[in-house]
Each structure stands twice: as C-alpha cells, then as structure tokens.
Design an enzyme around this catalytic site. Sequence first.
Site, mmCIF file in Angstrom:
data_model
loop_
_atom_site.group_PDB
_atom_site.id
_atom_site.type_symbol
_atom_site.label_atom_id
_atom_site.label_comp_id
_atom_site.label_asym_id
_atom_site.label_seq_id
_atom_site.Cartn_x
_atom_site.Cartn_y
_atom_site.Cartn_z
ATOM 1 N N ILE A 191 77.441 69.060 21.751
ATOM 2 C CA ILE A 191 78.243 70.204 22.647
ATOM 3 C C ILE A 191 79.735 70.377 21.333
ATOM 4 C CG2 ILE A 191 79.022 71.400 23.984
ATOM 5 C CD1 ILE A 191 77.106 70.688 25.952
ATOM 6 N N TYR B 286 77.811 59.729 38.111
ATOM 7 C CA TYR B 286 78.311 60.290 36.880
ATOM 8 C C TYR B 286 78.646 62.469 38.117
ATOM 9 C CZ TYR B 286 77.540 64.189 33.841
ATOM 10 O OH TYR B 286 76.856 65.485 32.752
ATOM 11 N N LYS C 208 81.413 64.920 38.085
ATOM 12 C CA LYS C 208 82.172 65.940 38.041
ATOM 13 C C LYS C 208 82.372 67.063 39.184
ATOM 14 C CE LYS C 208 80.792 65.601 33.834
ATOM 15 N NZ LYS C 208 81.769 66.145 32.362
ATOM 16 N N GLY D 220 81.217 65.412 19.331
ATOM 17 C CA GLY D 220 80.181 65.050 20.824
ATOM 18 C C GLY D 220 79.284 66.015 19.925
HETATM 19 N N1 LIG Z 1 73.927 67.674 26.799
HETATM 20 C C1 LIG Z 1 73.776 68.299 28.587
HETATM 21 O O1 LIG Z 1 72.931 67.863 28.793
HETATM 22 C C2 LIG Z 1 74.833 68.311 29.356
HETATM 23 C C3 LIG Z 1 74.611 68.942 30.628
HETATM 24 C C4 LIG Z 1 75.907 68.529 31.657
HETATM 25 C C5 LIG Z 1 76.975 68.943 31.491
HETATM 26 N N2 LIG Z 1 77.142 68.594 30.559
HETATM 27 C C6 LIG Z 1 78.893 67.834 30.153
HETATM 28 O O2 LIG Z 1 79.071 68.317 28.790
HETATM 29 C C7 LIG Z 1 80.514 67.686 27.770
HETATM 30 C C8 LIG Z 1 79.531 67.667 26.500
HETATM 31 O O3 LIG Z 1 78.295 66.449 26.693
HETATM 32 P P1 LIG Z 1 76.994 66.419 25.565
HETATM 33 O O4 LIG Z 1 76.233 66.078 25.625
HETATM 34 O O5 LIG Z 1 78.068 66.867 23.909
HETATM 35 O O6 LIG Z 1 78.084 64.814 25.609
HETATM 36 P P2 LIG Z 1 78.436 64.393 24.217
HETATM 37 O O7 LIG Z 1 78.813 62.230 24.704
HETATM 38 O O8 LIG Z 1 78.092 64.039 22.768
HETATM 39 O O9 LIG Z 1 80.228 64.214 23.846
HETATM 40 C C9 LIG Z 1 81.258 64.296 24.346
HETATM 41 C C10 LIG Z 1 81.940 63.610 23.945
HETATM 42 O O10 LIG Z 1 83.114 63.173 24.618
HETATM 43 C C11 LIG Z 1 83.601 61.441 23.503
HETATM 44 N N3 LIG Z 1 84.161 61.008 24.590
HETATM 45 C C12 LIG Z 1 83.680 59.890 25.623
HETATM 46 N N4 LIG Z 1 84.462 59.646 25.980
HETATM 47 C C13 LIG Z 1 85.619 59.685 25.758
HETATM 48 C C14 LIG Z 1 87.178 59.036 25.568
HETATM 49 N N5 LIG Z 1 87.354 58.602 26.644
HETATM 50 N N6 LIG Z 1 88.385 59.804 24.949
HETATM 51 C C15 LIG Z 1 88.123 60.337 23.995
HETATM 52 N N7 LIG Z 1 86.774 61.104 23.896
HETATM 53 C C16 LIG Z 1 85.748 60.917 24.390
HETATM 54 C C17 LIG Z 1 82.535 60.522 23.099
HETATM 55 O O11 LIG Z 1 82.759 60.481 21.850
HETATM 56 C C18 LIG Z 1 81.765 61.689 22.766
HETATM 57 O O12 LIG Z 1 81.822 62.780 21.763
HETATM 58 C C19 LIG Z 1 79.778 66.518 28.805
HETATM 59 O O13 LIG Z 1 81.625 67.125 29.448
HETATM 60 C C20 LIG Z 1 79.091 66.424 29.382
HETATM 61 O O14 LIG Z 1 79.385 65.577 31.229
HETATM 62 C C21 LIG Z 1 76.607 68.062 29.226
#
Ligand SMILES: NC(=O)c1ccc[n+]([C@@H]2O[C@H](COP(=O)([O-])OP(=O)(O)OC[C@H]3O[C@@H](n4cnc5c(N)ncnc54)[C@H](O)[C@@H]3O)[C@@H](O)[C@H]2O)c1
Length: 342
Positions: free
Chosen positions: A13, A173, A177, A11
Amino acid sequence: MKTYCITGGAGFIGSHLARFLMKEGHQVIVIDNFCDYYPLAYKIDNVFRSVSAESRQSSPKTVKRVMKDIKGIPHYHLYAADIRDMKALLGIFDFHDVDAVIHLAAMAGVRPSIRDPFLYEEVNIKGTLNVLETCRLKNIKKNVIASSSSVYGNTRTLPFREDMPVDHPISPYAATKKATELMASVYHHLYGLDTVLLRFFTVYGPGQRPDLAIHKFTKALFEGREITLFGDGTMKRDYTYIDDIIHGTAEALNYVEKKEKVYEIINLGESRTVSLEELISLLQEKTGKKARIRYESQPPGDVDTTYADLEKARRLLNYSPQVAIEEGLSHFVSWCKEYYHF
Ligand SMILES: NC(=O)c1ccc[n+]([C@@H]2O[C@H](COP(=O)([O-])OP(=O)(O)OC[C@H]3O[C@@H](n4cnc5c(N)ncnc54)[C@H](O)[C@@H]3O)[C@@H](O)[C@H]2O)c1
C-alpha cells in the site's frame, strides 16, 4: 508542495501511496526496514514502481544498491530504517520538515502473529508509539494511520460500523491494531495530534503482498499447483481494490490536514462480501485455469466474514469505491502475467 513521510513506504500500500503523492506534486520520505516477512525482491520492485523507474529484470537485489540507484530522484527520499529505533526516526526527521505522517509500517499478517506475538507487539505497538512520539517531539500535528478490519473479530452484526464495540480481537495482529487506535487516541488527547485511523478491508491489486489469498491463488493457478483453501470455502472477505484505498487514504490526509481536533476511525472497503469459493471461481474465469483445491481447517485467528459499512467514509471523505471485484481481479491477473511472465 507538501512533504509527507510514509512509514512502510516500500510495502504494497505504501509504495502505491508514494507514487500517488509524488504524482500530485508532493515530496515523499519513505521509512522502511525491508523486513523479510515476504521476499525482498517484491519490496525492491515496489520502490522502483513508486518512482516510475522500471523494470523487474534489471532490479538490483540489495537494499544498498536500490538506495544508490534511486539517489537523486527528485522528491523521493528512502530511508532503510526500523520504526523500533527511536534514535533513527528522530535522526531522519532532523533532515526534513514533514507536514504529515502516514504510518503504514507494520507486521501485517494474521496467522504469523499467532506464531510470533512478541514481534508483532514490538513492531506494531512499540514501533507505533515511537512514530507518535516522534510526531510529538518534532511538532508534526497531522497523521493518518493504518488500522485493520481485523479489529472487528467475529462480530456478528453486519456490515461492520466504526462505532461497534471491538473488544474481542481473535489474533495478536488484530489486538496490536486495536492498541494502535487506542495509543493514537491518547496522543490526540494529550498532545493534540490530529489523526485519522483507516480500517482497511483486504486490499488487492498490482503488487499485492504475496502472502494474501488472491496473490497466492492466482500464482498457484498459473503454475498448475494445488490451492490450499482454509475452511469450507464459505469464509467471506470484503476485498478492496488498491486504487480505491489510495484515493480514500489521500482523502483522509486531506481531511486531517484541513480540520482541527480530529480523531476519527474510518472503514475503507468495498462494502461487498465475496466467499473464498466465489473468489476461486472468479479467478478461474480470469486466468482460464482450472483449480485443484485441498481443504484445510480454518485457522483460529481468521475471522469468518469482513464487511464494511461505508456511511462514515462517504460522509467524511466523500469516499466511493469504484472498482468492483470482477474488474479489479482482471487488473490483478494482467499484472501477474506480466510480472511473472506467465
Ligand atoms: N493489505 C491489506 O489487506 C491490509 C488490510 C488491513 C490493514 N493493513 C495495514 O496496512 C498497512 C500496510 O499493509 P501492506 O499490505 O502494504 O503490508 P506490507 O507488508 O506490504 O507493508 C508494510 C511495510 O512495513 C515495513 N515494515 C515492517 N516492519 C517495519 C519496521 N519495524 N520498521 C520499518 N518498516 C517496517 C515492511 O518492510 C513493509 O514494506 C499495514 O499497517 C497493515 O497492517 C493492510
């Protein structure tokens, strides 16, 4: 050299973190199911960016091909697996002696969680429980887990401090969390799992998820399409540049590895709020394009404001965000131009 497992490592991050940790000389195990929340091509590009193997045009478009192409890259192991599948997780950890887990895999969107709460419950709660159970069974005592600023809901006191009550999330969501934070607390209490939970505040930068406002608006500006703006433009976010998030996450990893008996929840943001109107005006400046805006009502799961208090992050992690929104947006717009050939 340490071995770190990053769930969700394909993903946005997670792929930046994988790249950073490898550059620091560590081995990285990525677990990701490449879910279709947004198009696969972005995640494939993320993986290639992590291992510094370019380029988009020549990227294969199937996960199978990616696995084949990156096989043999030192210190990077990719598993296309689902965190809901406990057997698969245990199987992966049989092969690697993991020092710590950085659990980022999740269904990450606020609005889609209202449409499909059961999916969010399955992935974000059951999947997290599987990851924690795997840590317990494999005796991995250190982890860093992604939480979110969304747990604060519409808390009126600003900025948000970690010790404020967060009992009123306003989307499924956000509730998942909060459940993640609670479950990690249980595993800390029962099994001594040391954990730092990071409440990320809207993260942006190269490779940002395409469903997020900065990415959507920038693309629409370059393509001459209308921007759909939810609410009246006064909704505010604390936008955090990806490099700051990666440094903060690496410091959290360092902290949890060095200390004993750790259970901490820590905000990672910029501690500055920007309204949607201000954001669009900055993006117009950076892209040189004029926005056409269509207003729609604010979705019921969207919070009004996010604003991080960073005193705890500064104190425990020596966290000090470096990239102001003006500079971060310039980097993002440059990335967009190159990535999409605008
Ligand atoms: N990007 C933001 O602004 C933000 C803000 C707050 C929290 N977060 C949290 O940070 C984390 C990363 O966020 P991101 O923006 O990189 O999101 P993203 O969707 O790009 O990355 C999440 C990854 O998890 C993988 N995934 C989803 N379901 C899965 C499963 N069942 N098994 C294995 N892999 C799975 C997806 O394929 C994806 O690649 C998440 O937990 C998100 O909730 C992100």
